[in-house]
Design a protein around this motif. Sequence first.
Motif, PDB file in Angstrom:
ATOM      1  N   ILE A 190      -1.865 -53.969 -41.044  1.00 13.15           N
ATOM      2  CA  ILE A 190      -1.517 -54.488 -42.361  1.00 13.15           C
ATOM      3  C   ILE A 190      -0.187 -53.917 -42.826  1.00 13.15           C
ATOM      4  N   GLY A 191       0.723 -54.791 -43.221  1.00  9.95           N
ATOM      5  CA  GLY A 191       1.992 -54.387 -43.815  1.00  9.95           C
ATOM      6  C   GLY A 191       1.909 -54.538 -45.323  1.00  9.95           C
ATOM      7  N   VAL A 192       2.136 -53.463 -46.048  1.00  5.31           N
ATOM      8  CA  VAL A 192       2.001 -53.468 -47.506  1.00  5.31           C
ATOM      9  C   VAL A 192       3.385 -53.686 -48.126  1.00  5.31           C
ATOM     10  N   GLY A 193       3.618 -54.877 -48.647  1.00  7.75           N
ATOM     11  CA  GLY A 193       4.896 -55.167 -49.283  1.00  7.75           C
ATOM     12  C   GLY A 193       5.602 -56.353 -48.662  1.00  7.75           C
ATOM     13  N   TYR A 194       6.322 -57.085 -49.512  1.00  9.44           N
ATOM     14  CA  TYR A 194       6.993 -58.320 -49.080  1.00  9.44           C
ATOM     15  C   TYR A 194       8.023 -58.086 -47.977  1.00  9.44           C
ATOM     16  N   LEU A 195       8.564 -56.863 -47.890  1.00  8.60           N
ATOM     17  CA  LEU A 195       9.574 -56.585 -46.875  1.00  8.60           C
ATOM     18  C   LEU A 195       9.014 -56.650 -45.459  1.00  8.60           C
TER      19      LEU A 195
ATOM     20  N   PHE B 239      -3.237 -59.583 -38.060  1.00 10.04           N
ATOM     21  CA  PHE B 239      -2.235 -58.932 -38.906  1.00 10.04           C
ATOM     22  C   PHE B 239      -2.408 -59.398 -40.345  1.00 10.04           C
ATOM     23  N   GLY B 240      -2.089 -58.523 -41.281  1.00  8.68           N
ATOM     24  CA  GLY B 240      -2.113 -58.879 -42.693  1.00  8.68           C
ATOM     25  C   GLY B 240      -0.835 -58.433 -43.358  1.00  8.68           C
ATOM     26  N   VAL B 241      -0.396 -59.187 -44.343  1.00 12.18           N
ATOM     27  CA  VAL B 241       0.788 -58.791 -45.103  1.00 12.18           C
ATOM     28  C   VAL B 241       0.517 -59.034 -46.577  1.00 12.18           C
ATOM     29  N   VAL B 242       0.910 -58.069 -47.390  1.00 14.65           N
ATOM     30  CA  VAL B 242       0.711 -58.141 -48.839  1.00 14.65           C
ATOM     31  C   VAL B 242       2.011 -58.566 -49.512  1.00 14.65           C
TER      32      VAL B 242
ATOM     33  N   SER C  19      -2.129 -63.708 -45.142  1.00 13.11           N
ATOM     34  CA  SER C  19      -1.120 -63.408 -46.154  1.00 13.11           C
ATOM     35  C   SER C  19      -1.789 -63.253 -47.516  1.00 13.11           C
ATOM     36  N   MET C  20      -1.652 -62.074 -48.100  1.00 13.24           N
ATOM     37  CA  MET C  20      -2.310 -61.744 -49.360  1.00 13.24           C
ATOM     38  C   MET C  20      -1.294 -61.742 -50.494  1.00 13.24           C
TER      39      MET C  20
ATOM     40  N   SER D   1      -7.511 -65.646 -41.947  1.00 16.33           N
ATOM     41  CA  SER D   1      -6.153 -66.059 -41.596  1.00 16.33           C
ATOM     42  C   SER D   1      -5.626 -66.990 -42.672  1.00 16.33           C
ATOM     43  N   GLY D   2      -4.345 -67.241 -42.623  1.00 13.12           N
ATOM     44  CA  GLY D   2      -3.716 -68.105 -43.609  1.00 13.12           C
ATOM     45  C   GLY D   2      -3.406 -67.386 -44.899  1.00 13.12           C
ATOM     46  N   PRO D   3      -2.772 -68.068 -45.840  1.00 12.30           N
ATOM     47  CA  PRO D   3      -2.452 -67.444 -47.137  1.00 12.30           C
ATOM     48  C   PRO D   3      -3.606 -67.560 -48.114  1.00 12.30           C
ATOM     49  N   HIS D   4      -3.752 -66.558 -48.967  1.00 13.20           N
ATOM     50  CA  HIS D   4      -4.723 -66.630 -50.056  1.00 13.20           C
ATOM     51  C   HIS D   4      -4.125 -65.977 -51.282  1.00 13.20           C
ATOM     52  N   SER D   5      -4.248 -66.666 -52.410  1.00 20.06           N
ATOM     53  CA  SER D   5      -3.738 -66.142 -53.670  1.00 20.06           C
ATOM     54  C   SER D   5      -4.875 -65.559 -54.487  1.00 20.06           C
TER      55      SER D   5
END
Length: 349
Positions: free
Chosen positions: A104-109, A126-129, A140-141, A303-307
């Motif tokens: 998991i990567g924390v942050g848009y960068l 993989f996850g990204v915040v 994508s969180m 998987s995929g984006p979730h808001s």
Amino acid sequence: MRRVSKLAASVAVTATLALTATACGESSTSSSGSGKSDAGVGLAFDVGGRDDHSFNESAARGLDRAAEELGVEFKEMTAKNDETDADREQRLTSLAENGFNPIIGVGYLYGNSIEKVAANYPDITFGVVDSVAEGDNVYSMVFSEHEGSYLAGVAAALKTESGTVGFIGGVNNPLINKFEAGFVQGVLDTNDAEGTDVTVDVQYLYEDNDAGFNDVAKARETADGMLGRGADIIYTAAGQSGQGSIEMVAGVEGAWAIGVDSDAYVQPGLAEYKDSILTSVVKGVDVAVFDLIKSVQDGEPLSGPHSYNLAEEGVQLATSGGFIDDISEQIEAAKARIVSGEVAVKETP
């Protein structure tokens, strides 16, 4: 792979980290297990690291909860200022090569680097915040920061005595612009509804430098200037930098700070200032991180984006301290208008 359908309940659990390791030339911590085929969770923090009392700290709570409830092992790594995508790719690749799953990567960068590295490791989730990255094995969180910030704007407009409130952003970019846009709209809509006449002083620490998220001194200086211009409530969306703003506000009688991402009132590192923390716009990064870790453990990785939005309490306004209890009806009414669609909150200033 499944896509998320519902928000898990947020539970804050503190885990003790005891081991320290070094990887890719930076500090990291691990509960054990690097180098195994299934080493556990790999989590890469944004600048400021675990103890930023804000964004990273929220992600850490989700990781700690997973360690406590699910028994997962994990490794943490932390970004430095002025990193390139190549630096982040190296960090993520190191975690993948050592058998961590999910990563998991924390942050848009981390958005671009997650997308690139995930393509090379299709069997790892993989996850990204705070960013949307492509890939069948990427979750994508993202969050409705503007909606939570709107409620903070309502609170600020109703609680100010001076008629001036402030917003401090860490970096002038689209993500932090969402916080600004929601906050300002909340203030202005309250002016219209309640007959108030509140103005918003908006300042950014940096135009394009991620140091804006861990420059406590500059936030302190910026808050001091706002207070000097008459602001008595300051909302700071700047990660660890927000500590400087809170410190400065706490030194002025009658002034209030509004925290971000984590509930600043209950943060141990901010305990001496808690009586000056009006409320906080809380993002459920901990919930999202836990959701992903559990899905991988269950064998059905998300998987995929979730808001994570206001309707499902992915963002919310903290009530710790009881300082906004007297305006709870107005806050709940504003929330209902957003959830129903009566009020559409802007994402850009």
